[in-house]
Write a protein that holds these residues in place. Structure first.
Motif: not given
Length: 259
Positions: A34-37, A40-44, A227-233
């Motif tokens: 999460l720190f590294r993500w 990167s701006g929480f890119t999907p 959140v899992v659905y939003e960012f994984s598609g």
């Protein structure tokens, strides 16, 4: 602490300690991720298929869903509402493979990532449920078990146990994800902001389980799944996380029942 928890601690202390240590490791790795993500701006990682479900469609699905709750169909979920969601997806001209995000990730990656996400979240959510139960007992409030748990613990015939486990491990993850993430979150995401959609979908997910002790953990779990659905598609990934969550609970119930 209820009787089931006490029994598990007494008979399976090494197993529980090992599970806790594994959870701490998973949480540590999740923190690093999460720190590294965040940097990167929480890119999907993938984009889900956005379907413009209307208010009329929401009303139709809600009517089927509440009829299922009133009739006690499949632990409160109407099979008709699930079928209606599938039909609405086809009505909008999309195929189910794209809607579920089947092609976005290979099965092994889905299995590993979903297990990691669930392992990171499971113990904190259970601790939250335990806190709610403790507060309830301190306030002398009724602290009932979830209907599905009671049903499982009182089941004696093998066929009944298989049916209940099938509902917990297969029907619930697929049905609830189609309804709450594949339809409700889609609807909210189209009509409101991302943040509002995550919070409202988690709130409704928890409320419709009709069990006050697990309201808070289910609220947070519902938001995690959104959140899992939003960012994984991928709706398949949220189904897999849901499967592991229910699977951990089923394992604990099996140990409590037969251990």
């Amino acid at each position: 602490m209820d009787e089931l928890t006490q029994r598990l601690i007494v008979h399976y202390k090494p197993l529980i300690v090992g599970f806790i240590l594994l959870t701490f490791l998973a949480d540590f790795l999740m923190g690093l991720f999460l720190f590294r993500w965040k940097k990167s701006g929480f890119t999907p990682f993938g984009e889900f298929l956005s379907i413009p479900f209307s208010w009329w469609e929401l009303l139709a699905v809600s009517l089927f869903l509440f009829s299922g709750i009133l009739l006690g169909v499949a632990a409160g979920l109407s099979i008709f509402s699930i079928l209606l969601v599938v039909l609405l997806v086809r009505f909008h001209g999309y195929n189910l493979s794209d809607y579920l995000g089947v092609s976005l990730y290979d099965p092994l990656k889905i299995a590993v990532v979903s297990f990691w996400i669930c392992l990171s979240a499971y113990l904190p959510l259970q601790m939250l449920a335990g806190l709610s139960e403790t507060i309830g007992r301190a306030l002398h409030l009724p602290v009932p078990r979830q209907p599905a748990v009671d049903l499982f613990l009182h089941a004696s015939k093998p066929i009944d146990i298989v049916i209940i486990l099938s509902l917990i491990l297969i029907a619930a993850p697929i049905g609830e994800e189609l309804l709450f993430r594949g339809f409700l979150y889609q609807f909210l995401r189209y009509h409101f902001t991302k943040r509002k959609a995550i919070v409202i979908s988690g709130l409704i997910f928890a409320l419709l389980h009709l069990h006050w002790i697990t309201f808070l953990p289910l609220f947070f779990f519902g938001m995690i799944l959104a959140v899992v659905y939003e960012f994984s598609g991928s709706l398949v990934l949220s189904m897999a996380v849901h499967f592991w969550f229910n699977g951990f609970t089923a394992c604990l119930l099996l140990l409590a029942k037969y251990g």
